[in-house]
Design an enzyme around this catalytic site. Structure first.
Site, mmCIF file in Angstrom:
data_model
loop_
_atom_site.group_PDB
_atom_site.id
_atom_site.type_symbol
_atom_site.label_atom_id
_atom_site.label_comp_id
_atom_site.label_asym_id
_atom_site.label_seq_id
_atom_site.Cartn_x
_atom_site.Cartn_y
_atom_site.Cartn_z
ATOM 1 C CG ASP A 191 42.445 51.720 -90.795
ATOM 2 O OD1 ASP A 191 43.666 51.718 -90.552
ATOM 3 O OD2 ASP A 191 41.882 52.611 -91.444
ATOM 4 C CD GLU A 205 47.615 55.283 -91.430
ATOM 5 O OE1 GLU A 205 47.858 54.828 -92.556
ATOM 6 O OE2 GLU A 205 46.457 55.443 -90.992
#
Length: 1012
Positions: A227, A261
């Protein structure tokens, strides 16, 4: 007593005898011949074992083998990642990608950290090195290829004010963000050659390009390997691939490395302000919500764009996940939401999904992923992107799907899923709807017509109780109603037990599924199989019926018809495709049911059968004991009564004789068998079935039924159900088994496993009464063992840790320094007791937040996030005196705030009461993302690309609501790379049990506030 050697007069035998004066002996008991030698038989009359007969041996073996042959590959596909190639494919360097991932994940790199700036510069250097190598490769290419035009944008200008959050009438959250995105544009061979973005108001010409996105920021508590490190290195390799000789794209390719993000998709929103956002029409988003494993196709916008994923070497995913987002079952978001919902692009979301316990923790690192996982995502990205940039049609160049969006056209809703991780199916949702409606209408009509034909031919034994002989008006029982209500009762009881087990686990040991999901599956599956088999055997023992399969399939078809109606309604009204498997389930069940109805054509008509039966005396006795202890009339060679000759083949009982006799034996699986059952069982066959066609005490007319059609029925239902239900069950388990730490109730997880267990095993229901006792008995032991384990085992381990959420809050007004952990009770309090600094402090816990989670706090070690500065100088702000302005509605007050923090680039302003509007000088506004709404703003989040920035915020509020502005200014610190900067977090990592994982609770690990 003299024994008769005439085979026509013998009853005690291992196989039935044929009459008409011929000695068609299959196998006589040698004990009936004085010499002990049985007569030899010809090969034409010797009994043979039927490998596919509907008897216990074949049914048990074939059913078990089919389930194992399909479930084992499904498990392997789900747990094992395909190996990366030994040598580098053309245009790709896997060793380079792995080295890049190691460098990227060598520290925490959230947006609000100095490490993030270092990663930003490193990525620019890596892109430069890749492009330099590409130019050299083109110069050395013997074919004389020309390097493509490549433009690298270090976007340090884009900023945006927008809003987020706010449900219903609740106040919203305002956001100001300054982007630090890296954008690489590879000009396509068919692209416009002008640099249109350099002209004010310039617009792209020709067909839209393709966007591939990954974010290079991580959370403050995770290294970001999956991630989104794997996504980042995949983007770098895509740059390498599409600038290599022979791989140049026909359409332009934009590769976006966005920053921010993790903080509400800020980086993707900043990209919306860049000129290239007007150029791209399709996208591929690379994400991660786990640590390793396979990268799954998470969701897509439409059928047409999904087809390009089909060329992936190892496709993986199901539309079920996409519908989870539609129905609000999955609450987390990715940049996909911005690309689709704001820009109007059409594309795909590919992400790692498990294990969630490592998501946003320090186990999201290279040690817990592999180069195989890197290749799985990279190979899918190459194949999908290659298809998109090579497409020359006009599918993605149509009218804009919404105001302010690009002209990407409008696609159709799709259905898609993989098969064993090697092939991929995709088709339109409308096709699914058409097939569903067709099946719903045609299948009942077909069965109805067949039923009418059977009735006309007097062969409809289903639902028949007796048949009347026209000449004598005598009623002869056909026992066709036997077994009608057997299946629903068994299904309800067996499935109800699974629901009860779900509640039991949720009450006693709810988190066992967190680490032992396969143990939960084993418990559910073994319980259902054993209970269904046991109840079916009891029913078959007391009321045997040759129509058990037909009735079971009829009930299953009825249930699946109702489910298909529901699924079709959702398809038509809500565009939900998650029930696609029901179509295949229903089709297979229909074919199996159809076979059961067609089998009835092989039977004699009922009137003929009644006439034949009226010529023979009634069976001896009416209870079950007469079946067990004595042969019945239909077993006699001539249909005669039980008379003295019946026992002609057995010695007269004496004091030394066995109480049960030589031809009867009690067993666990079949209770008491007659001699012929016993003999056939010992030889591996059931000769009453193979010779006369009647199994056990089933209806005598069943002798005409074919014995092999059950195999077709099972193959129509079993494999289809196993492939679809097995895959979906494993997929859902991976996505849901560790959500309890996030505050999601786990009862729904257990119920889901129970439901999928039932759906997976239902194909066994029509045949399970023929199973031998061996498999169910073994599964009973499995059930007992797994039940004990699931109730007693500790649910967490070093590999499957419990996630807790950390934040440290410092109030400069009161001097209160509070460390908080949020987690599941009672584990969170056990963890706090292991922390030395908390052992002597008063621990205060809030009331339950959600699903057992509590926030517990105590005075903690002081943070050191700002060096050589007193704490009260860590943040500063001032507010101008409010000024009023008359409007048409109500008077409005204005004020200006100046906010700054030391060694940070993230702060926020919280208001006691919602304000009306806000703005920041120089910030962009975008109508596609309104910065305010009528319900007002309760909080403004401020993000800067520079350190210790001073934000200027203008706010306004209704004068009638409040005369003065009240609230708090909060600044955030998220950099935990330096040991000692957050001692409370360091202590927690050092002393927390090994089964504990630490994640962030809020945007900042340390939040310092002051009121105004």
């Amino acid at each position: 007593m003299r024994r008769s050697t005439d085979p026509r007069n013998l009853l005690v035998r291992r196989g039935p005898l044929l009459v008409d004066g011929e000695s068609a002996i299959s196998e006589l008991d040698p004990g009936f011949f004085p010499t002990g030698d049985a007569p030899k038989m010809s090969s034409t009359t010797r009994r043979r074992f039927n490998l596919i007969a509907f008897t216990p041996g074949p049914v048990t073996v074939i059913s078990s083998l089919v389930y194992l042959a399909l479930l084992i590959p499904l498990l392997l596909v789900h747990t094992i990642v395909p190996s990366a190639p030994k040598s580098n494919p053309k245009g790709v360097d896997l060793s380079e990608a792995w080295n890049d991932l190691q460098h990227l994940t060598s520290g925490f790199h959230p947006y609000n950290s100095h490490r993030n700036d270092e990663i930003h510069q490193w990525l620019l250097q890596r892109v430069g090195h890749i492009l330099d190598a590409s130019r050299k490769a083109h110069e050395d290419d013997a074919m004389g290829s020309v390097a493509p035009d490549v433009f690298v944008f270090d976007d340090q200008q884009s900023n945006l004010t927008f809003s987020g959050g706010g449900v219903g009438n609740k106040p919203i959250t305002g956001v100001y963000f300054e982007g630090k995105n890296i954008i690489v544009y590879i000009r396509g061979l068919e692209d416009d050659k002008e640099n249109w973005w350099d002209s004010p108001g310039g617009k792209p010409k020709g067909k839209g390009g393709v966007l591939v996105n990954a974010h290079y920021d991580s959370v403050s508590t995770g290294f970001g390997a999956t991630d989104d490190g794997v996504g980042v290195v995949s983007v770098l390799q895509l740059i390498k691939f599409f600038t290599s000789p022979g791989n140049l794209p026909r359409k332009g390719l934009v590769l976006l490395l966005n920053n921010g993000e993790e903080d509400y998709l800020n980086g993707a929103r900043a990209y919306s302000q860049h000129p290239l956002s007007k150029y791209t029409h399709t996208f591929l988003n690379l994400e991660g919500a786990g640590a390793g494993g396979r990268a799954a196709l998470f969701r897509t916008t439409d059928t047409e764009v999904t087809r390009f994923y089909k060329s992936s070497p190892h496709p993986f995913g199901s539309v079920l996940a996409a519908d989870g987002f539609k129905m609000g079952l999955i609450r987390s978001e990715t940049d996909y939401a911005v690309f689709k919902g704001v820009l109007g692009l059409r594309g795909l979301d590919v992400a790692f999904i498990e294990p969630r316990a490592r998501y946003h923790t320090d186990q999201d690192d290279v040690r817990h992923t592999s180069i195989d996982s890197v290749w799985h995502m990279l190979s899918a990205a190459i194949a999908t992107t290659k298809g998109l940039v090579s497409y020359t049609g006009s599918e993605f160049d149509g009218r804009a799907p919404g105001k302010g969006m690009v002209n990407s056209g409008v696609g159709t809703h799709g259905v898609w899923f993989d098969l064993f991780g090697s092939s991929f199916a995709v088709f339109r949702l409308h096709t699914l709807f058409a097939i569903s409606v067709t099946l719903l209408v045609v299948c009942p009509i077909v069965l109805f017509v067949i039923g009418i034909i059977l009735s006309k031919m007097d062969k409809m034994y289903l639902f028949s109780i007796h048949e009347t002989i026209p000449e004598t008006k005598e009623k002869v029982s056909v026992r066709g109603l036997r077994g009608l209500f057997r299946y629903p009762i068994i299904l309800v009881v067996s499935s109800g037990i699974l629901i009860g087990l779900s509640y039991l686990l949720a009450k006693v040991n709810p988190f066992i599924v967190h680490s032992s999901s396969y143990a939960v599956w084993s418990m559910m599956l073994s319980s259902w199989i054993f209970m269904t088999w046991f109840l079916s055997c009891i029913a078959d023992f007391f009321r045997p019926s040759a129509l058990h399969r037909a009735y079971t399939f009829t009930w299953q078809l009825l249930v699946m018809w109702v489910l298909l109606v529901i699924s079709t309604v959702y398809v038509n009204q809500h565009d939900i495709a998650a029930g696609y498997f029901i179509v295949f389930y229903f089709a297979g069940t229909f074919l199996a049911t159809l076979i059961s109805y067609l089998e009835l054509f092989a039977l004699p008509n009922k009137t003929q059968y009644a006439r034949e039966q009226s010529q023979y005396p009634s069976r001896l006795g009416s209870n079950r004991s007469s079946r067990i202890l004595s042969p019945s009339a239909d077993e006699l060679p001539t249909g005669g009564d039980n008379n003295g000759e019946i026992y002609d083949g057995e010695e007269e009982p004496t004091e030394s004789s066995s109480l049960l006799g030589r031809q009867r034996r009690t067993t666990f699986a079949n209770y008491t068998r007659t001699g012929r059952d016993l003999a056939s069982s010992e030889s591996g066959t059931y000769e009453d079935h193979s010779e006369t066609g009647v199994f056990g005490e089933e209806q005598k007319w069943s002798a005409s039924l074919p014995t092999w059609t059950w195999v077709l029925q099972f193959l129509f239902v079993g494999p289809v159900v196993i492939m679809f239900i097995g895959q979906l069950g494993l997929f859902l388990t991976s996505a849901m088994n560790q959500v309890g730490a996030d505050g999601v109730g786990l009862l729904v997880v257990y119920i889901a496993i129970a439901v999928f267990s039932v759906l997976l095993l239902i194909p066994l229901s029509p045949f399970i009464h023929r199973f031998t006792y061996h498999v169910p008995t073994f599964l009973l032991l499995v059930f007992i063992a797994t039940l004990i384990y699931n109730l007693a085992a500790f649910p967490f381990s070093a590999e499957n840790r419990l996630k807790i959420f950390f934040v440290q809050e410092l109030n400069l007004d009161t001097g209160r320094n509070q460390v908080s952990l949020t987690g599941v009770d009672p584990y969170v309090q056990d963890i706090i007791r292991a922390i030395p600094s908390a052992s002597k402090e008063n621990i205060s816990c809030d009331s339950e937040l959600d699903s057992g989670r509590r926030k517990c706090s105590w005075p903690g070690l002081a943070p050191e996030v700002v060096q050589d500065e007193p704490t009260d100088r860590w943040l500063s702000f001032n507010i101008s005196k409010p000024s009023s302005q008359e409007t048409k509605d109500t008077p409005v007050l204005h004020a200006r705030l100046h906010v700054s923090g030391k060694n940070t680039r993230a702060c926020r302003v919280n208001f006691e009461r919602p304000i009306r509007d806000y703005s920041l000088p120089g910030s962009a506004l975008d109508d596609r993302m309104p910065h305010t709404l009528p319900q007002g703003i309760s909080e403004i989040r401020l993000w800067s690309r520079t350190w210790e920035n001073v934000w200027t915020v203008d706010v306004q509020w209704d004068a009638e609501d409040m005369d003065e502005l009240h609230g708090r200014v909060v600044c955030l610190w998220s950099d935990a790379n330096q040991l000692g900067s957050i001692p409370a977090l360091d202590e927690l990592r050092l002393f927390a049990p090994p089964w504990v994982a630490i994640s962030k609770l809020k945007d900042g690990l340390v939040e310092v506030s002051r009121g105004f």
